[in-house]
Design a protein around this motif. Structure first.
Motif, PDB file in Angstrom:
ATOM      1  N   GLY A  91       3.106 -34.975  -8.328  1.00 43.12           N
ATOM      2  CA  GLY A  91       3.850 -34.053  -9.167  1.00 43.12           C
ATOM      3  C   GLY A  91       5.430 -34.229  -8.446  1.00 43.12           C
ATOM      4  O   GLY A  91       5.686 -34.291  -7.302  1.00 43.12           O
ATOM      5  N   PRO A  92       6.307 -33.672  -9.381  1.00 43.43           N
ATOM      6  CA  PRO A  92       7.803 -33.571  -8.893  1.00 43.43           C
ATOM      7  C   PRO A  92       7.936 -32.249  -7.800  1.00 43.43           C
ATOM      8  O   PRO A  92       7.326 -31.473  -7.790  1.00 43.43           O
ATOM      9  CB  PRO A  92       8.631 -33.162 -10.285  1.00 43.43           C
ATOM     10  N   VAL A  93       8.862 -32.896  -7.101  1.00 45.54           N
ATOM     11  CA  VAL A  93       9.133 -31.826  -6.072  1.00 45.54           C
ATOM     12  C   VAL A  93      10.450 -31.324  -6.679  1.00 45.54           C
ATOM     13  O   VAL A  93      11.358 -32.092  -6.942  1.00 45.54           O
ATOM     14  CB  VAL A  93       9.877 -32.555  -4.586  1.00 45.54           C
ATOM     15  N   GLY A  94      10.545 -30.045  -6.669  1.00 47.15           N
ATOM     16  CA  GLY A  94      11.797 -29.360  -7.210  1.00 47.15           C
ATOM     17  C   GLY A  94      11.781 -27.904  -7.406  1.00 47.15           C
ATOM     18  O   GLY A  94      10.916 -27.378  -7.064  1.00 47.15           O
ATOM     19  N   HIS A  95      13.102 -27.152  -7.767  1.00 49.05           N
ATOM     20  CA  HIS A  95      12.980 -25.988  -7.642  1.00 49.05           C
ATOM     21  C   HIS A  95      12.461 -25.360  -8.675  1.00 49.05           C
ATOM     22  O   HIS A  95      11.645 -24.055  -8.719  1.00 49.05           O
ATOM     23  CB  HIS A  95      14.568 -25.324  -7.328  1.00 49.05           C
ATOM     24  N   SER A  96      12.617 -25.815  -9.934  1.00 52.26           N
ATOM     25  CA  SER A  96      12.102 -25.316 -11.054  1.00 52.26           C
ATOM     26  C   SER A  96      10.589 -26.152 -11.265  1.00 52.26           C
ATOM     27  O   SER A  96      10.020 -26.433 -10.286  1.00 52.26           O
ATOM     28  CB  SER A  96      12.996 -25.635 -12.359  1.00 52.26           C
ATOM     29  N   GLU A 137      30.771 -29.080 -20.560  1.00 53.28           N
ATOM     30  CA  GLU A 137      30.347 -27.941 -20.077  1.00 53.28           C
ATOM     31  C   GLU A 137      29.697 -28.112 -18.460  1.00 53.28           C
ATOM     32  O   GLU A 137      29.592 -29.235 -18.162  1.00 53.28           O
ATOM     33  CB  GLU A 137      29.128 -27.178 -20.752  1.00 53.28           C
ATOM     34  N   PRO A 138      29.614 -27.209 -17.572  1.00 53.59           N
ATOM     35  CA  PRO A 138      29.060 -27.413 -16.309  1.00 53.59           C
ATOM     36  C   PRO A 138      27.780 -27.752 -16.323  1.00 53.59           C
ATOM     37  O   PRO A 138      26.794 -27.526 -17.358  1.00 53.59           O
ATOM     38  CB  PRO A 138      29.291 -25.825 -15.637  1.00 53.59           C
ATOM     39  N   ASP A 139      27.274 -28.785 -15.339  1.00 53.05           N
ATOM     40  CA  ASP A 139      25.815 -29.333 -15.608  1.00 53.05           C
ATOM     41  C   ASP A 139      25.038 -28.534 -14.973  1.00 53.05           C
ATOM     42  O   ASP A 139      25.228 -27.396 -14.697  1.00 53.05           O
ATOM     43  CB  ASP A 139      26.015 -30.635 -14.510  1.00 53.05           C
ATOM     44  N   ILE A 140      23.738 -28.892 -15.234  1.00 53.04           N
ATOM     45  CA  ILE A 140      22.499 -27.903 -15.091  1.00 53.04           C
ATOM     46  C   ILE A 140      22.637 -27.457 -13.646  1.00 53.04           C
ATOM     47  O   ILE A 140      22.044 -26.482 -13.474  1.00 53.04           O
ATOM     48  CB  ILE A 140      21.140 -28.769 -15.307  1.00 53.04           C
ATOM     49  N   GLY A 141      23.083 -27.984 -12.669  1.00 51.40           N
ATOM     50  CA  GLY A 141      22.979 -27.618 -11.192  1.00 51.40           C
ATOM     51  C   GLY A 141      23.876 -26.524 -11.096  1.00 51.40           C
ATOM     52  O   GLY A 141      23.813 -25.586 -10.242  1.00 51.40           O
ATOM     53  N   ARG A 142      25.012 -26.475 -11.659  1.00 46.03           N
ATOM     54  CA  ARG A 142      25.861 -25.223 -11.664  1.00 46.03           C
ATOM     55  C   ARG A 142      25.589 -24.219 -12.572  1.00 46.03           C
ATOM     56  O   ARG A 142      25.821 -22.961 -12.116  1.00 46.03           O
ATOM     57  CB  ARG A 142      27.266 -25.672 -12.238  1.00 46.03           C
ATOM     58  N   LEU A 143      24.922 -24.500 -13.698  1.00 41.01           N
ATOM     59  CA  LEU A 143      24.297 -22.977 -14.452  1.00 41.01           C
ATOM     60  C   LEU A 143      23.246 -22.675 -13.873  1.00 41.01           C
ATOM     61  O   LEU A 143      23.035 -21.313 -13.903  1.00 41.01           O
ATOM     62  CB  LEU A 143      24.152 -23.701 -15.686  1.00 41.01           C
ATOM     63  N   ASP A 201      19.817 -24.443  -7.651  1.00 40.42           N
ATOM     64  CA  ASP A 201      18.505 -24.771  -6.921  1.00 40.42           C
ATOM     65  C   ASP A 201      18.350 -23.561  -5.619  1.00 40.42           C
ATOM     66  O   ASP A 201      17.147 -23.631  -5.125  1.00 40.42           O
ATOM     67  CB  ASP A 201      18.125 -26.045  -6.624  1.00 40.42           C
ATOM     68  N   ASP A 202      19.393 -22.790  -5.438  1.00 41.90           N
ATOM     69  CA  ASP A 202      19.117 -21.886  -4.399  1.00 41.90           C
ATOM     70  C   ASP A 202      19.011 -20.464  -5.038  1.00 41.90           C
ATOM     71  O   ASP A 202      18.943 -19.303  -4.600  1.00 41.90           O
ATOM     72  CB  ASP A 202      20.393 -21.812  -3.535  1.00 41.90           C
ATOM     73  N   ASP A 203      19.038 -20.392  -6.390  1.00 35.46           N
ATOM     74  CA  ASP A 203      18.719 -19.179  -6.983  1.00 35.46           C
ATOM     75  C   ASP A 203      17.408 -18.594  -7.106  1.00 35.46           C
ATOM     76  O   ASP A 203      16.616 -19.541  -7.854  1.00 35.46           O
ATOM     77  CB  ASP A 203      19.399 -19.037  -8.366  1.00 35.46           C
ATOM     78  N   PRO A 204      16.805 -17.836  -6.395  1.00 32.82           N
ATOM     79  CA  PRO A 204      15.301 -17.750  -6.863  1.00 32.82           C
ATOM     80  C   PRO A 204      14.892 -17.239  -8.098  1.00 32.82           C
ATOM     81  O   PRO A 204      13.605 -17.447  -8.398  1.00 32.82           O
ATOM     82  CB  PRO A 204      15.100 -16.411  -5.627  1.00 32.82           C
ATOM     83  N   ARG A 205      15.600 -17.050  -8.995  1.00 34.19           N
ATOM     84  CA  ARG A 205      15.132 -16.739 -10.266  1.00 34.19           C
ATOM     85  C   ARG A 205      14.728 -17.929 -10.935  1.00 34.19           C
ATOM     86  O   ARG A 205      13.788 -17.873 -11.976  1.00 34.19           O
ATOM     87  CB  ARG A 205      16.248 -15.907 -11.100  1.00 34.19           C
ATOM     88  N   HIS A 206      15.089 -19.377 -10.355  1.00 33.77           N
ATOM     89  CA  HIS A 206      14.927 -20.442 -10.956  1.00 33.77           C
ATOM     90  C   HIS A 206      13.591 -21.141 -10.330  1.00 33.77           C
ATOM     91  O   HIS A 206      13.209 -21.967 -10.808  1.00 33.77           O
ATOM     92  CB  HIS A 206      16.113 -21.372 -11.153  1.00 33.77           C
ATOM     93  N   ASP A 207      13.066 -20.574  -9.209  1.00 28.87           N
ATOM     94  CA  ASP A 207      12.003 -21.130  -8.440  1.00 28.87           C
ATOM     95  C   ASP A 207      10.597 -21.140  -9.588  1.00 28.87           C
ATOM     96  O   ASP A 207      10.111 -20.299 -10.131  1.00 28.87           O
ATOM     97  CB  ASP A 207      11.577 -20.143  -7.236  1.00 28.87           C
ATOM     98  N   GLY A 208      10.422 -22.385  -9.849  1.00 31.48           N
ATOM     99  CA  GLY A 208       9.241 -22.651 -10.658  1.00 31.48           C
ATOM    100  C   GLY A 208       9.372 -22.257 -12.226  1.00 31.48           C
ATOM    101  O   GLY A 208       8.443 -22.328 -13.126  1.00 31.48           O
ATOM    102  N   ALA A 209      10.542 -22.294 -12.587  1.00 38.06           N
ATOM    103  CA  ALA A 209      11.027 -21.831 -13.823  1.00 38.06           C
ATOM    104  C   ALA A 209      10.582 -22.952 -14.916  1.00 38.06           C
ATOM    105  O   ALA A 209      10.830 -24.242 -14.632  1.00 38.06           O
ATOM    106  CB  ALA A 209      12.451 -21.569 -13.951  1.00 38.06           C
TER     107      ALA A 209
END
Length: 165
Positions: free
Chosen positions: A36-41, A60-66, A69-77
């Motif tokens: 499976g993918p390795v990723g933050h979300s 608009e700003p890209d997905i990484g800026r919005l 991947d260092d924001d814990p709220r998006h871990d596994g999102a």
């Protein structure tokens, strides 16, 4: 009209403890696969590329800026959250989907058995008809990390049209 291009790539690994792979989710579908993918979300390469295509068309700003991947709220999102925000921005700016063309590149799993369901799901998120969504699955002919089954990538081209009243 506005044109956007989206691209995403994720490394594929077995799940823990052998690797860092998450469940193999593509377009919101959980597909049975040994890696499976390795990723933050959740690592959904398809939804990430579609999100970036919309954001790019809007300037608009890209997905990484919005959604860093260092924001814990998006871990596994669930990546649908990212796509829903891009669609919200698209509508707020007065645009709707003209059409979208998607290429998903991986050796396995095969994409073709899932194309109709993926198109239907995307059409729902994008608030459009299925005939405006095209998805193709390709292999990388055993070349590089994608061709060796160690990665998956997606390319998206999108056309946004002004909403007609």
């Amino acid at each position: 009209m506005r044109i956007g291009h989206g691209y995403d790539l994720h490394r594929l690994e077995p799940p823990p403890p052998e690797g860092s792979g998450r469940p193999f989710i593509l377009g919101g579908l959980n597909l049975e696969h040994p890696t499976g993918p390795v990723g933050h979300s959740d690592g959904d390469v398809l939804l990430h590329a579609v999100t970036d295509a919309i954001l790019g068309a809007l300037g608009e700003p890209d997905i990484g800026r919005l959604f860093p991947d260092d924001d814990p709220r998006h871990d596994g999102a669930d990546s649908a959250i990212f796509l829903e925000e891009a669609v919200r921005r698209m509508s707020a700016r007065g645009f709707t989907l003209g059409n979208i063309d998607i290429t998903i590149i991986c050796e396995r799993p095969r994409i073709s058995p899932h194309v109709d369901e993926l198109k239907s799901r995307l059409a729902g998120w994008l608030k459009t008809s299925v005939d405006r969504v095209n998805i193709k699955g390709k292999t990388h002919e055993k070349v590089d990390a994608v061709g060796e089954g160690r990665a998956i990538e997606a390319h998206v081209v999108i056309l946004l049209e002004p909403i007609r009243e």
